[in-house]
Design a protein around this motif. Structure first.
Motif, short mmCIF file in Angstrom:
data_model
loop_
_atom_site.label_atom_id
_atom_site.label_comp_id
_atom_site.label_asym_id
_atom_site.label_seq_id
_atom_site.Cartn_x
_atom_site.Cartn_y
_atom_site.Cartn_z
N ILE A 115 0.85 -1.20 0.00
CA ILE A 115 0.00 0.00 0.00
C ILE A 115 0.88 1.24 0.00
CG2 ILE A 115 -1.88 -1.16 1.22
CD1 ILE A 115 -1.04 0.40 3.72
N GLN A 116 0.29 2.37 -0.39
CA GLN A 116 0.97 3.66 -0.35
C GLN A 116 0.19 4.58 0.57
OE1 GLN A 116 1.26 5.02 -4.41
NE2 GLN A 116 3.26 4.06 -4.65
N ILE A 117 0.91 5.26 1.46
CA ILE A 117 0.28 6.17 2.42
C ILE A 117 1.05 7.47 2.42
CG2 ILE A 117 -0.35 6.52 4.83
CD1 ILE A 117 -0.30 3.43 5.10
N LYS A 118 0.31 8.58 2.28
CA LYS A 118 0.91 9.91 2.37
C LYS A 118 0.66 10.44 3.77
CE LYS A 118 0.36 11.23 -2.44
NZ LYS A 118 -0.27 12.18 -3.36
N GLY A 119 1.69 11.11 4.31
CA GLY A 119 1.53 11.68 5.63
C GLY A 119 2.80 12.35 6.11
N VAL A 120 2.85 12.56 7.42
CA VAL A 120 3.96 13.27 8.06
C VAL A 120 4.60 12.35 9.10
CG1 VAL A 120 4.57 15.26 9.49
CG2 VAL A 120 2.84 15.49 7.70
N VAL A 121 5.93 12.31 9.11
CA VAL A 121 6.68 11.49 10.07
C VAL A 121 6.70 12.20 11.42
CG1 VAL A 121 8.94 10.51 10.61
CG2 VAL A 121 8.11 10.51 8.24
N GLU A 122 6.48 11.43 12.48
CA GLU A 122 6.56 11.95 13.85
C GLU A 122 7.34 10.98 14.71
OE1 GLU A 122 2.75 12.72 15.57
OE2 GLU A 122 2.28 14.32 14.15
N HIS A 123 8.00 11.52 15.74
CA HIS A 123 8.66 10.68 16.74
C HIS A 123 7.79 10.69 17.98
CE1 HIS A 123 11.56 9.47 19.86
NE2 HIS A 123 11.98 8.68 18.89
N LYS A 124 7.40 9.51 18.43
CA LYS A 124 6.55 9.38 19.62
C LYS A 124 7.42 8.96 20.79
CE LYS A 124 2.66 9.85 17.24
NZ LYS A 124 1.69 10.89 17.42
N ASP A 125 7.30 9.66 21.89
CA ASP A 125 8.09 9.37 23.09
C ASP A 125 7.40 8.31 23.94
OD1 ASP A 125 10.16 11.14 22.50
OD2 ASP A 125 9.03 12.82 23.30
N ILE A 126 7.34 7.12 23.39
CA ILE A 126 6.75 5.98 24.09
C ILE A 126 7.87 4.97 24.30
CG2 ILE A 126 5.07 4.11 23.97
CD1 ILE A 126 3.42 5.95 22.10
N GLY A 127 8.13 4.59 25.54
CA GLY A 127 9.24 3.67 25.82
C GLY A 127 10.55 4.31 25.40
N VAL A 128 11.30 3.60 24.55
CA VAL A 128 12.57 4.13 24.06
C VAL A 128 12.36 5.05 22.86
CG1 VAL A 128 13.88 2.16 24.89
CG2 VAL A 128 12.93 2.10 22.59
N GLY A 129 11.13 5.24 22.46
CA GLY A 129 10.80 6.09 21.33
C GLY A 129 10.47 5.26 20.10
N VAL A 130 9.58 5.78 19.29
CA VAL A 130 9.14 5.06 18.09
C VAL A 130 8.84 6.07 17.00
CG1 VAL A 130 6.73 5.01 18.82
CG2 VAL A 130 7.57 3.27 17.25
N TRP A 131 9.12 5.69 15.75
CA TRP A 131 8.83 6.55 14.61
C TRP A 131 7.49 6.16 14.03
CZ3 TRP A 131 11.35 10.87 13.66
CH2 TRP A 131 12.60 11.02 14.25
N ALA A 132 6.71 7.17 13.68
CA ALA A 132 5.35 6.93 13.20
C ALA A 132 5.08 7.76 11.95
CB ALA A 132 4.35 7.30 14.29
N LEU A 133 4.11 7.31 11.18
CA LEU A 133 3.62 8.07 10.05
C LEU A 133 2.17 8.42 10.36
CD1 LEU A 133 3.96 9.12 7.14
CD2 LEU A 133 3.05 6.93 6.37
N VAL A 134 1.88 9.71 10.44
CA VAL A 134 0.51 10.18 10.63
C VAL A 134 -0.03 10.49 9.24
CG1 VAL A 134 -0.99 11.86 11.71
CG2 VAL A 134 1.06 11.07 12.91
N ALA A 135 -0.93 9.64 8.79
CA ALA A 135 -1.45 9.73 7.44
C ALA A 135 -2.31 10.98 7.27
CB ALA A 135 -2.26 8.49 7.11
N ASP A 136 -2.44 11.42 6.03
CA ASP A 136 -3.32 12.55 5.72
C ASP A 136 -4.75 12.27 6.18
OD1 ASP A 136 -1.15 13.84 4.61
OD2 ASP A 136 -1.73 13.44 2.53
N SER A 137 -5.13 10.99 6.25
CA SER A 137 -6.47 10.60 6.71
C SER A 137 -6.63 10.71 8.22
CB SER A 137 -6.75 9.16 6.28
OG SER A 137 -5.88 8.28 6.95
N GLY A 138 -5.49 10.89 8.94
CA GLY A 138 -5.52 11.01 10.39
C GLY A 138 -5.08 9.75 11.13
N GLU A 139 -4.99 8.62 10.44
CA GLU A 139 -4.58 7.37 11.09
C GLU A 139 -3.07 7.38 11.33
OE1 GLU A 139 -5.37 2.59 10.86
OE2 GLU A 139 -5.94 3.82 9.16
N THR A 140 -2.65 6.79 12.45
CA THR A 140 -1.24 6.71 12.80
C THR A 140 -0.73 5.29 12.58
OG1 THR A 140 -1.46 8.44 14.46
CG2 THR A 140 0.44 6.99 14.67
N TYR A 141 0.41 5.18 11.89
CA TYR A 141 1.06 3.90 11.63
C TYR A 141 2.42 3.89 12.30
CZ TYR A 141 -2.39 3.49 7.89
OH TYR A 141 -3.56 3.42 7.19
#
Length: 74
Positions: free
Chosen positions: A3-29
């Protein structure tokens, strides 16, 4: 299935930290196997990859997206 997802990369401060993609639709991966070039907060991208239903994580912030490739968008 890839699949292809457009969005913005974010760093989440959970545990040791995790990288996420917040899609234009609002869903977080949660990004899996993301290259270092993708580890930049607020980077607008289109990611191609697979949703991994067979993987669990400590962060549990959303579906796990195994990154195959990405393109930086303007």
């Amino acid at each position: 299935m890839s699949i292809q997802i457009k969005g913005v990369v974010e760093h989440k401060d959970i545990g040791v930290g995790v990288w996420a993609l917040v899609a234009d639709s609002g869903e977080t991966y949660e990004l899996m196997d993301a290259p270092d070039e993708l580890h930049k907060p607020n980077l607008k991208v289109q990611v191609t990859g697979l949703i991994r239903d067979d993987v669990m994580t400590l962060a549990m912030i959303g579906p796990v997206l195994e990154v195959n490739s990405f393109e930086v968008l303007n």
